[in-house]
Design a protein around this motif. Structure first.
Motif, PDB file in Angstrom:
ATOM      1  N   ALA A 120       1.037  -1.317  -0.191  1.00  0.00           N
ATOM      2  CA  ALA A 120       0.279   0.002   0.338  1.00  0.00           C
ATOM      3  C   ALA A 120       1.065   1.623  -0.288  1.00  0.00           C
ATOM      4  O   ALA A 120       0.858   2.119  -0.944  1.00  0.00           O
ATOM      5  N   ARG A 124       0.523   4.466  -2.372  1.00  0.00           N
ATOM      6  CA  ARG A 124       0.460   5.435  -2.354  1.00  0.00           C
ATOM      7  C   ARG A 124       2.195   6.291  -2.626  1.00  0.00           C
ATOM      8  O   ARG A 124       1.171   7.225  -2.446  1.00  0.00           O
ATOM      9  N   ARG A 125       2.923   5.605  -2.779  1.00  0.00           N
ATOM     10  CA  ARG A 125       3.771   6.131  -2.963  1.00  0.00           C
ATOM     11  C   ARG A 125       4.448   7.297  -1.774  1.00  0.00           C
ATOM     12  O   ARG A 125       4.837   8.401  -1.931  1.00  0.00           O
ATOM     13  N   CYS A 126       4.171   6.872  -0.645  1.00  0.00           N
ATOM     14  CA  CYS A 126       4.730   7.720   0.525  1.00  0.00           C
ATOM     15  C   CYS A 126       6.106   7.791   1.018  1.00  0.00           C
ATOM     16  O   CYS A 126       6.099   8.966   1.217  1.00  0.00           O
ATOM     17  N   LYS A 159      -9.385  10.758   5.641  1.00  0.00           N
ATOM     18  CA  LYS A 159      -9.812  10.443   4.245  1.00  0.00           C
ATOM     19  C   LYS A 159     -11.771  11.157   4.728  1.00  0.00           C
ATOM     20  O   LYS A 159     -12.239  11.045   3.598  1.00  0.00           O
ATOM     21  N   VAL A 174      -4.166  10.699  -0.749  1.00  0.00           N
ATOM     22  CA  VAL A 174      -3.777   9.844  -0.568  1.00  0.00           C
ATOM     23  C   VAL A 174      -5.031   8.767   0.331  1.00  0.00           C
ATOM     24  O   VAL A 174      -5.013   7.597  -0.304  1.00  0.00           O
ATOM     25  N   LEU A 178      -8.247   4.757   0.712  1.00  0.00           N
ATOM     26  CA  LEU A 178      -8.040   3.745   0.699  1.00  0.00           C
ATOM     27  C   LEU A 178      -8.851   2.558   1.628  1.00  0.00           C
ATOM     28  O   LEU A 178      -9.840   3.734   1.884  1.00  0.00           O
ATOM     29  N   GLU A 182      -6.742  -1.461   4.017  1.00  0.00           N
ATOM     30  CA  GLU A 182      -5.372  -0.688   3.830  1.00  0.00           C
ATOM     31  C   GLU A 182      -4.398   0.276   4.425  1.00  0.00           C
ATOM     32  O   GLU A 182      -3.201  -0.086   4.641  1.00  0.00           O
TER      33      GLU A 182
END
Length: 194
Positions: A120, A124-126, A159, A174, A178, A182
């Protein structure tokens, strides 16, 4: 001229680090009011209360400013932040940033969940904002070693749009797609990240 510039640069660096050290020393005294919730040395022992130790200086400063100005809402933090002046904001940021970040001492009790969380995080390119080690940088939060249930709460708050301020728009983008699974996996992975 070049020698003068190098000398001035060196003096500025020495004064800058001396000022940072002075801010951290002043912050230690001010941080006594934070220990009741955020724990001794900035390592929280309280559910849904984040650890502050090792968070980037600018990130901490901005969060205090967001609480103080009402952009970030929290019943406990807002009245406290409203009483914190700019010098204290800088001192608290420097102090908590100077502390050793929390480390998870317990072994990962669910490596499969961590694997899903790692997927995840990549999806999500954290790491593009929080760095490859999830240590954060400048005004971006440290995630590695943070309390797991706090990370779950923060992701749910982003969220749902409850949390704003700073990178709120980016984090909402982002977090919004989710799933609950996730979010749980990502929080587990980051809390156990070493």
């Amino acid at each position: 001229m070049r020698v003068f510039f190098l000398g001035a640069l060196a003096a500025a660096m020495i004064c800058g680090s001396a000022a940072h050290a002075a801010d951290a020393a002043a912050g230690k005294e001010k941080a006594e009011m934070c220990a009741g919730c955020h724990g001794e040395n900035g390592v929280s022992q309280t559910e849904n209360i984040p650890s502050l130790a090792g968070q980037p200086d600018q990130f901490l400063q901005w969060q205090l400013v967001f609480f103080r100005g009402g952009a970030r809402k929290n019943e406990q933090m807002q009245p406290i932040a409203e009483q914190v002046g700019n010098e204290d904001v800088r001192a608290l940021g420097a102090y908590f940033a100077s502390l050793t970040p929390p480390k998870t001492t317990a072994p990962d009790d669910n490596p499969d969940l961590s694997k899903k969380g790692a997927q995840a995080a990549v999806g999500r390119r954290c790491a593009s904002c929080h760095t490859d080690t999830f240590a954060g940088t400048k005004a971006v939060a440290r995630l590695a070693g943070q309390r797991e249930e706090y990370l779950v709460k923060a992701l749910h708050d982003y969220k749902s749009g409850v949390r704003s301020g700073g990178a709120g728009a980016a984090m909402t983008d982002v977090a919004y797609p989710l799933s609950n699974e996730e979010i749980e996996a990502l929080a587990h992975y980051l809390a156990h990240f070493q």
